[in-house]
Write a protein that holds these residues in place. Structure first.
Motif, PDB file in Angstrom:
ATOM      1  N   ASP A  38       0.837  -1.205   0.000  1.00 38.54           N
ATOM      2  CA  ASP A  38       0.000   0.000   0.000  1.00 38.54           C
ATOM      3  C   ASP A  38       0.868   1.250   0.000  1.00 38.54           C
ATOM      4  N   HIS A  65       2.669  -2.717   6.148  1.00 36.27           N
ATOM      5  CA  HIS A  65       1.478  -1.987   5.726  1.00 36.27           C
ATOM      6  C   HIS A  65       1.387  -0.705   6.529  1.00 36.27           C
ATOM      7  N   TRP A  66       0.465   0.126   6.143  1.00 34.85           N
ATOM      8  CA  TRP A  66       0.285   1.431   6.749  1.00 34.85           C
ATOM      9  C   TRP A  66       0.108   1.332   8.265  1.00 34.85           C
ATOM     10  N   ARG A 408      -1.614  -6.946   7.050  1.00 36.29           N
ATOM     11  CA  ARG A 408      -2.972  -6.709   6.529  1.00 36.29           C
ATOM     12  C   ARG A 408      -2.929  -6.132   5.133  1.00 36.29           C
ATOM     13  N   THR A 409      -3.944  -6.453   4.344  1.00 36.61           N
ATOM     14  CA  THR A 409      -4.091  -5.798   3.046  1.00 36.61           C
ATOM     15  C   THR A 409      -5.425  -5.070   2.977  1.00 36.61           C
ATOM     16  N   MET A 410      -6.300  -5.339   3.929  1.00 35.90           N
ATOM     17  CA  MET A 410      -7.667  -4.839   3.840  1.00 35.90           C
ATOM     18  C   MET A 410      -8.044  -4.178   5.163  1.00 35.90           C
ATOM     19  N   SER A 411      -8.799  -3.083   5.092  1.00 35.91           N
ATOM     20  CA  SER A 411      -9.213  -2.429   6.332  1.00 35.91           C
ATOM     21  C   SER A 411     -10.181  -3.333   7.082  1.00 35.91           C
ATOM     22  N   ARG A 412     -10.320  -3.063   8.371  1.00 36.46           N
ATOM     23  CA  ARG A 412     -11.256  -3.847   9.174  1.00 36.46           C
ATOM     24  C   ARG A 412     -12.675  -3.672   8.636  1.00 36.46           C
ATOM     25  N   THR A 413     -13.013  -2.443   8.237  1.00 35.58           N
ATOM     26  CA  THR A 413     -14.356  -2.184   7.711  1.00 35.58           C
ATOM     27  C   THR A 413     -14.590  -3.000   6.442  1.00 35.58           C
ATOM     28  N   ALA A 414     -13.599  -2.989   5.553  1.00 31.87           N
ATOM     29  CA  ALA A 414     -13.751  -3.726   4.287  1.00 31.87           C
ATOM     30  C   ALA A 414     -13.908  -5.219   4.570  1.00 31.87           C
ATOM     31  N   ARG A 417     -17.340  -5.909   5.694  1.00 32.21           N
ATOM     32  CA  ARG A 417     -18.294  -5.833   4.578  1.00 32.21           C
ATOM     33  C   ARG A 417     -18.307  -7.136   3.779  1.00 32.21           C
ATOM     34  N   GLU A 445     -13.188  -9.358  11.021  1.00 31.97           N
ATOM     35  CA  GLU A 445     -12.073  -8.463  10.671  1.00 31.97           C
ATOM     36  C   GLU A 445     -10.761  -9.229  10.491  1.00 31.97           C
TER      37      GLU A 445
ATOM     38  N   ASP B  10     -12.784   2.705   5.737  1.00 31.09           N
ATOM     39  CA  ASP B  10     -11.554   2.570   4.955  1.00 31.09           C
ATOM     40  C   ASP B  10     -10.609   3.760   5.071  1.00 31.09           C
ATOM     41  N   VAL B  12      -8.407   4.055   7.438  1.00 31.73           N
ATOM     42  CA  VAL B  12      -7.136   3.443   7.841  1.00 31.73           C
ATOM     43  C   VAL B  12      -7.255   1.933   7.739  1.00 31.73           C
ATOM     44  N   ILE B  13      -6.112   1.281   7.538  1.00 30.67           N
ATOM     45  CA  ILE B  13      -6.155  -0.164   7.295  1.00 30.67           C
ATOM     46  C   ILE B  13      -6.631  -0.935   8.515  1.00 30.67           C
TER      47      ILE B  13
END
Lengths: 481, 144
Positions: A38, A65-66, A408-414, A417, A445, B10, B12-13
């Motif tokens: 990322d 990752h970030w 991680r590659t994906m946010s917790r929210t994503a 979802r 998550e 989204d 932040v990761i």
């Protein structure tokens, strides 16, 4: 930003790419991992390269990752004389780390009683928001936890004497000074010894099969015999105690930077000269949190031994529940490296990175000194984890550092979802992995799809020669906060 | 602009981000408090049975919001409480003075539908300010 390919696994951003960069930034990644890295990693690791006193390179591991300030997977070494210390290079969860415990049991022994085992573990090791542990201590004893770490646990009977020989730094980071820790931190942490936390923290029952052993001799040296042997992995840190220390000192450094004329590109990179009163105070408080985290994983180990003993109606000693190793992957340590041909003490920040010293290094306990430091790499709940070993090459290439997990590659929210906790639990059960979680949304998550391919991450550092694979461990049961 | 909050997806990761608003700074602080606990549990299930008073001051309003949310996280761990009602008084003299009463109850995993455990407030993209219409707005990222 210009990124130069140095080798198949090393990518470099030269100092000319960002104003203020003092050293190049280097990212360790395969071509595929680099393509998927990322953009926050590039931005953040080049910000790290601007910090005063940084040596040689700002580094990011392949699971990068970030993060806040430093990327997760970030490594940077600073001069003790004119360098800084930064909570953003350590993380809020000071001494978040991994412990691996072996057993003499096999999957065939454990699977019929796995459900019982997970239920007992779930009750013995509280997890999730507000969880309190079974250890009740007063402030005076908490001060001893802060300065002595695992030694306090052994004295209290929460472990075996030999555990200390199988933990990074013997389970105690010197220099802890409780007078530098706020009462808020003590009050947050005093009831949390023996608790797991939430997020990506877990206890996992795993299996070491013959076909997943990469180096039989090393595996045996580390206590792994294969044949579907069961091991237990623990991932957690210093809980609210460490989080509060990070919060307190981030606030202190936010104003101290003006005093020392330091400007940073990101407020989360707040720092102070290591030799300044503020820098020394934070180092002492951070050591207290590191010791609390070592103690926390030790108390959890004690509870795991109790759980196995209860379920299998046998002493934990007879079940062979020895600690293999315990690593800190969010910490700053003073270590010696050769700089300009001279051995030099540096302050190495590792944030989501594991120490990876090779054979012979005196910091590696005598038990493993001929082999190198064990490196415990935790994967996602679905995909498995690795036990690796450090190398001398790491000491010259990466300030003795390697990856800490999948990344991680994906946010917790994503992830939430895409995946429902109940569905994930059912899918994992179909794949032979039982899960008990405090929070179903929290479980979603942590789905495997939210992470990089751990094998690709581990293979990258194996190919570079910074850490070598010993065994891959496959999950069969998981407790999550 | 009225008191409220929106979770930022989204942003932040790995964490929890929200934007809080209010007609006044006090409303903004109340909304941010509620957003923080909504990230940790279903606040609709928290009974306002226990009361705590919080007093804080700081010259900078953004640092005061950081301290306010950090204090709530501290109480969550130290007192084992989750809150749902936030009554905030904010005055600005030489510095900002906050006096707040918060109400909630001890954490109960069986009733509160627990979500993520907040570790700390971060400075990442942290912003507090007035809007063009005179309301107040803040963006907060919480490490979980």
């Amino acid at each position: 930003m210009q990124i130069n390919k140095i080798t198949d696994y090393i990518w470099e951003i030269p100092p000319s790419e960002k104003e203020g960069m003092l050293v190049p930034a280097r990212i360790y990644a395969s071509e595929k991992l680099m393509k998927e890295m990322d953009s926050g990693v590039i931005e953040q690791i080049t910000n790290v390269a601007c910090l005063p006193g940084i040596q040689k390179y700002a580094l990011c591991m392949p699971d990068g990752h970030w993060g806040y300030g430093f990327p997760i997977g970030g490594v940077a070494a600073f001069s003790l004389q004119d360098g800084v210390i930064s909570p953003g290079g350590i993380g809020f969860d000071i001494n978040c780390g991994m412990r691996l415990i072996r057993t003499d049991l096999t999957a065939a022994d454990v699977k019929p009683r796995l459900k019982d085992l997970l239920n007992v573990l779930f009750n013995k090791v509280p997890a999730g928001v507000g969880a309190k542990g079974f250890v009740k201590i007063e402030r005076k004893e908490m001060a001893e936890v802060m300065t002595r770490g695992v030694n306090w646990c052994i004295k209290k009977g929460y472990g075996w004497a030999q555990d200390c020989d199988r933990i990074e730094g013997g389970g105690c980071l010197p220099g802890g000074d409780p007078s530098q820790v706020s009462s808020h931190a003590v009050e947050r942490g005093i009831g949390q010894l023996g608790t797991l936390g939430s997020g990506n923290h877990y206890i996992e029952i795993q299996v070491a099969s013959n076909e997943n052993i990469y180096d039989e001799k090393l595996a045996r040296a580390l206590g792994i015999f294969g044949r579907d042997q069961v091991v237990v992995m623990v991932h957690c840190g210093s809980r609210g105690f460490g989080h509060q220390i990070a919060t307190d000192y981030l606030r202190v450094f936010d104003s101290a930077m003006k005093k020392y004329g330091i400007t940073v590109r990101d407020r989360q990179l707040g720092c102070a000269p290591f030799r300044s009163p503020e820098g020394q105070a934070y180092y002492s408080a951070m050591a207290c949190a590191a010791n609390m985290a070592f103690a926390n994983r030790q108390v959890i180990t004690h509870r795991i031994r109790e759980a196995f003993s209860q379920v299998f109606n046998e002493d934990a000693e007879r079940l062979g529940l020895e600690t293999i190793y315990d690593v800190a992957h969010n910490v700053a340590k003073i270590e010696t490296y050769e700089i300009n041909g001279k051995p030099t003490e540096l302050l190495v920040h590792r944030k989501g990175s594991t120490r990876s010293f090779g054979p012979g290094r005196t910091e590696v306990p005598t038990l493993y000194r001929d082999w190198g430091q064990p490196v415990i790499v935790g994967g996602s709940m679905e995909t498995g984890s690795y036990l690796c070993i450090g190398t001398q090459k790491a000491e010259t290439e990466t300030f003795g550092s390697t990856m800490h997990g999948a990344g991680r590659t994906m946010s917790r929210t994503a992830a939430r979802r895409m995946v429902r906790g109940n569905d994930l639990q059912r899918r994992m059960e179909e794949h032979g992995i039982l899960v008990k979680a405090v929070s179903m949304s929290g479980l979603a998550e942590e789905a495997g799809t939210a992470y990089k391919n751990i094998s690709e991450v581990v293979d990258t550092m194996d190919a570079v020669g910074v850490s070598k694979k010993v065994v891959q461990l496959k999950p069969i049961g998981n407790i999550k906060g | 602009m009225t008191q409220g909050y929106t979770f930022l997806e989204d942003r932040v990761i790995s964490d929890l981000a929200f934007e809080a608003t209010g007609d006044t700074p006090a409303e903004l602080f109340q909304a941010a408090g509620l957003a923080l606990f909504e990230g940790m549990a279903d606040t609709g299930r928290i009974q306002p049975r226990v009361r705590k008073e919080i007093r804080l001051k700081h010259a900078q309003i953004d640092q005061l919001l950081y301290d306010w949310l950090s204090e709530l996280i501290y109480l969550k761990d130290a007192a084992g409480l989750l809150f749902r009602e936030f009554s905030v008084q904010l005055d600005q003299n030489a510095e900002w003075n906050l006096i707040a009463t918060v109400r909630g109850e001890p954490i109960d995993p069986k009733r509160h539908a627990l979500r993520a455990d907040a570790k700390a407030v971060t400075y990442h993209q942290f912003e507090v300010g007035q809007t063009e219409t005179g309301g107040w707005k803040a963006r907060v990222v919480v490490d979980i």
